[in-house]
Design an enzyme around this catalytic site. Structure first.
Site, PDB file in Angstrom:
ATOM      1  CB  SER A 254      -9.617  -3.002  -5.824  1.00  0.00           C
ATOM      2  OG  SER A 254      -9.739  -2.143  -6.950  1.00  0.00           O
ATOM      3  CE  LYS A 255     -13.101  -9.818  -6.000  1.00  0.00           C
ATOM      4  NZ  LYS A 255     -13.020 -11.056  -5.286  1.00  0.00           N
ATOM      5  NE  ARG A 256     -14.793  -1.942  -7.008  1.00  0.00           N
ATOM      6  CZ  ARG A 256     -14.415  -0.660  -6.945  1.00  0.00           C
ATOM      7  NH1 ARG A 256     -14.692   0.154  -7.934  1.00  0.00           N
ATOM      8  NH2 ARG A 256     -13.789  -0.211  -5.889  1.00  0.00           N
ATOM      9  CE  LYS A 257     -11.014   1.990  -9.471  1.00  0.00           C
ATOM     10  NZ  LYS A 257     -10.721   2.951  -8.434  1.00  0.00           N
ATOM     11  CG  ASN A 258      -4.524  -3.880 -11.674  1.00  0.00           C
ATOM     12  OD1 ASN A 258      -4.167  -4.462 -12.691  1.00  0.00           O
ATOM     13  ND2 ASN A 258      -3.952  -2.801 -11.230  1.00  0.00           N
TER      14      ASN A 258
END
Ligand code: GLU
Length: 505
Positions: A254-258
């Site tokens: 997910s873009k929050r983490k990667n």
């Protein structure tokens, strides 16, 4: 006769092109290639609410950038077009109606209001939400009357109330679903648009797709698709659900983490070879610990039955390592050309790069490519080659005590007697040097001659002040490499500036 193998990816243009799209594309491409078949691209853009302008073009560009070439697609055409679902709306409406005639679907006239009340009732009773089948029992006459009266409708899949639907997944074996747990999915919405399920299955059929290779997040949709194939009486493709890419905590990427956008990876200066290689490692193992390969090797070696299901972690450190291996292998001129935009971005070169300037960049790239995970990182390490307006580094808050100490040592080194003598001697040697340029060996020799003549045991006492006078920085590329790149005149100018500003001599 065996059917010709056809695979596809079917991304929705809902934002930046996703690394997951490239990952699935790679496996579809390799599988088709290995079986002498075709890999195609279809754009699933029927969800008007999630549609993002420009996203489709970014998907084309990203796939082309990575060399994941599709034989058919919206921008390249092909015999089964159009390949953009928004241009096929009529087809889905026809097929939805056909399914009603075949008994696999039915008209539903329930109002949003009724559905809302139904949901609330189900919630209050602690039941899973789902359609209660109210319109399933309408007689053909009732349906006709409602249609004639112009009542809004949707078309729903008539899921069997009993039995099981089994996915024979090539990698996972049989996955069994109880039919009574599966909702009568809407296939055609009130606005005449299809849902994902209908459009996806109709298109896979019409486009001759033989193998549906997609991420495991779609497993829950597959029994509905299987029911559709059955109701139409169509041959079923083989279903292969790939393991999802994961964040380091094993959650779905997910873009929050990667970072997940291929545009980001490109702008960060990852090579296409690095990305493809890394994505190839995500679900597949070559054996013999072979970790570095090109797309061609991957295609040659590929065997879908060797895909491993353990949740592959999208680890940027590993990607950086893989990318760096490809940076080292790349032809130096080509790598330099690829790095030019990054040099331009930080202002080290202008719009036009002449031959001499390119030769300088080439030297810098040759020196720095070993130690950089990306082209951008390479350029970030290149400051000492380009910035002639140097000043002495100062300790800053974000440094640890060791770094602070080395900055202090650097600053003191130019005040030291040996430091001053080294700077004076080296400057004289530079001024006497007959040409503007040096080879690496020549630069090394001059440095060593200076050390010998200063006559001290400690190399650091000579090289530290010289580094200070030429770069101002306590750490960085070897000094001889810097001299080799910047040449005599710029080195002299830098040193004179430092001598003046810090009253060294
Ligand atoms: N449109 C779906 C997506 O966005 C396609 C999934 C599938 O491959 O069936 O990925």
């Amino acid at each position: 006769m065996e059917k010709r193998v056809r695979t596809r990816i079917a991304p929705s243009p809902t934002g930046d092109p996703h690394v997951g799209t490239a990952y699935i594309a790679l496996y579809n491409l390799a599988f088709a290639w290995k079986n002498g078949g075709d890999f195609i691209l279809r754009i699933e853009d029927t969800d008007q609410n999630r549609y993002v302008e420009g996203s489709e073009k970014m998907i084309f560009d990203a796939l082309k950038w990575l060399g994941l070439d599709y034989a058919e697609g919206p921008d390249v055409g092909g015999p089964c077009g159009p390949y953009r679902q928004s241009e096929r709306i009529q087809i889905y409406a026809e097929y939805a109606k056909k399914l009603v005639e075949l008994g696999g679907a039915y008209y539903c006239f329930c109002t949003p209001d009724r559905l809302e009340r139904l949901r609330e009732r189900q919630k209050a009773m602690g039941k899973a939400p789902g359609y209660d089948g109210c319109c399933r029992s309408l007689t053909p006459e009732q349906v006709k009357a409602k249609l004639d009266a112009g009542e809004p409708y949707v078309i729903r899949l008539k899921m069997p109330y009993e039995g099981q639907t089994i996915i024979h997944d090539r990698l996972r074996g049989d996955i069994v679903f109880e039919n009574d747990k599966i909702d009568d999915q809407v296939l055609l919405k009130a606005d005449g648009y299809p849902t994902y399920h209908l459009a996806n299955v109709v298109d896979d059929h019409l486009m001759g797709i033989t193998h549906v290779i997609r991420a495991e997040e779609w497993i829950a949709s597959t029994p509905k698709h299987i029911q559709l194939y059955k109701a139409y009486g169509w041959d079923m493709p083989e279903f292969i659900h790939m393991p999802l890419l994961r964040n380091s905590d094993k959650s779905k990427i997910s873009k929050r983490k990667n970072p997940v956008s291929l545009v980001w990876y490109r702008e960060e200066g990852y090579l296409k070879e690095g990305i493809v290689n890394f994505l190839g490692l995500m679900g597949y193992s070559f054996g013999e610990n072979k970790e570095i390969f090109f797309l061609e090797d991957f295609k040659e070696n590929f065997n879908i039955d060797n895909v491993s299901l353990g949740g592959p972690v999208f680890d940027l450190v590993k990607l950086g390592w893989v990318n760096n291996q490809h940076m080292r292998m790349k032809d130096l001129d080509e790598l330099t050309r690829l790095t030019v935009p990054f040099f331009r971005e930080v202002g080290y070169v202008g719009e036009n790069v002449g031959e001499t300037e390119f030769a300088t960049l080439r030297k810098v790239v040759a020196i720095l490519r070993e130690g950089a995970p990306t082209l951008k990182a390479l350029v970030q390490n290149a400051r000492q080659f380009f910035d002639d307006e140097i000043s002495l580094q100062e300790a800053s808050e974000d440094m640890n005590s060791k770094q602070k100490k080395s900055v202090e040592k650097l600053r003191n080194s130019i005040l030291d007697e040996i430091g001053k003598a080294s700077i004076a001697l080296f400057l004289e040697k530079l001024k006497n040097w007959p040409r503007d340029g040096f080879t690496v060996e020549e630069a090394r020799d001059i440095l060593h001659a200076t050390w010998e003549e200063v006559n001290t045991d400690s190399a650091g006492k000579v090289f530290m002040p010289l580094r200070a006078a030429i770069t101002g920085q306590s750490i960085g590329t070897d000094l001889y490499n810097i001299l080799y790149v910047i040449g005599r005149d710029r080195a002299v100018a830098r040193m004179e500036r430092m001598i003046r500003n810090y009253h060294i001599l």
